[in-house]
Design an enzyme around this catalytic site. Sequence first.
Site, PDB file in Angstrom:
ATOM      1  N   HIS A 395       0.809  -1.216   0.000  1.00 15.03           N
ATOM      2  CA  HIS A 395       0.000   0.000   0.000  1.00 15.03           C
ATOM      3  C   HIS A 395       0.844   1.269   0.000  1.00 15.03           C
ATOM      4  O   HIS A 395       0.306   2.376  -0.097  1.00 15.03           O
ATOM      5  CB  HIS A 395      -0.938   0.005   1.212  1.00 15.03           C
ATOM      6  CG  HIS A 395      -2.260   0.649   0.939  1.00 15.03           C
ATOM      7  ND1 HIS A 395      -2.539   1.332  -0.215  1.00 15.03           N
ATOM      8  CD2 HIS A 395      -3.391   0.724   1.691  1.00 15.03           C
ATOM      9  CE1 HIS A 395      -3.775   1.794  -0.181  1.00 15.03           C
ATOM     10  NE2 HIS A 395      -4.322   1.442   0.969  1.00 15.03           N
ATOM     11  N   ASP A 399      -2.417   1.808  -4.788  1.00 14.49           N
ATOM     12  CA  ASP A 399      -3.687   2.171  -4.157  1.00 14.49           C
ATOM     13  C   ASP A 399      -4.760   1.156  -4.526  1.00 14.49           C
ATOM     14  O   ASP A 399      -4.582   0.308  -5.420  1.00 14.49           O
ATOM     15  CB  ASP A 399      -4.113   3.584  -4.561  1.00 14.49           C
ATOM     16  CG  ASP A 399      -4.203   3.773  -6.067  1.00 14.49           C
ATOM     17  OD1 ASP A 399      -4.731   2.864  -6.750  1.00 14.49           O
ATOM     18  OD2 ASP A 399      -3.749   4.821  -6.576  1.00 14.49           O
TER      19      ASP A 399
END
Length: 425
Positions: A395, A399
Amino acid sequence: LAEIVHFKLSDIGEGISEVVIKEWFVKVGDKVNQFDSICEVQSDKASVTITSRYDGVVTKIYYDVDDTAKVGFPLVDIDVASDGLAKEQIDEVCDEDANNKHSEGFIPSQKVLTTPAVRRLAAENNINLKDVKPSGKDGRILKEDVLTYLENKSSFKPTTVSPTQPKKPTQTISEKSVEQRPKEKTVSVNTIEDRREPIKGIAKTMVKTMSQALKIPHFGLSDEIDLSALVALRPMLKEEASSKNLRLSYLPFFVKAASLALSKYPILNSSIDEKCETITYKRSHNIGVAIDSKQGLIVPNIKQVQSLSILEIAAELNRLQDLAEGGQLSVNDLTGGTFTLSNIGSIGGKFGIPVIFPPEVAIGAIGAIKIQPRFDESGNIKKSHIINVVWSADHRIIDGATMTRFSNLWKHYLEVPLKMLLEMK
């Protein structure tokens, strides 16, 4: 004069600093030549056979089997000045019967041509090499000759009775004496002990890799895919694969669909540096496939998937699976991966939550194919072949929207396999 050389464990690459000794092919006193096998070692990534760089006689072995050897430290000592010493002990072995060695009129048996590894195999199985029929050049006994001898020997086992241990007479006890004997109270004692073993080899690699993975902030996404069209298509393609002696599972389709989707979303085929300052986009799609081997979980990768057809992927997958079964995967097979798929469904389970395999930034876990009822476009119930997939992504650079779009495209290729075939290069 003796000239002793410390034969050190060389750097075998990929940051490997230690190995576990799996098997020795020599012992003290054996003569070795350049390129002769010294031992087999298990690194964090693969099994490697270490060969000699010198001619001479082994004078010292530093490790036992299952010991851990460090890169840069000696494995054996070799007397390179003893090029003629113990020649008859090595290549021309005089196998003498130990029981007759000191008897009167004992005549030494003929010399036998063989190698130290074969002689060790014979000694471990109490075989006199003069009884083994040679098949090698100049009458040399090969490993296969000893194994054949063992196999033939085991097929005939005559029953013998040792004259030095006569059968003891059977003692009988009258029922009355048994009844009169007081019953002893038995006490159950738990003697089971816990077993401890060191973490090494493939398991040690998993500890190190997963410890690094824990530092990555994982983002998860799941979806289901209807494979009904692919299930209908695969039998036709299996005939072509069988004609080429290939096993064609669903995994090559999953791998190729992932490569096509990676071409549209290349950030999923990247890596980042330790300081998270630079992203490196990988030009090659080296897609790893998790394999449950006898040595543990290993992740070899299929190189250059973007340039391979479905059958070429299947051929490479077959090769990796066969090598993994025998513990013979090379370092090259196990390194250089850029993206990973775990087909956990081949063992069982509806879905799994995968852990990223550093330095990669994404991984997918695919569950087992389940036949489930689903609605078609007209609202009618139909039988569908459903799999579940769970994606994990780093992450820090990926995204949720990017991961979802990638998953949608991968899903589309599998649900409409003709679309995937049309886009293949």
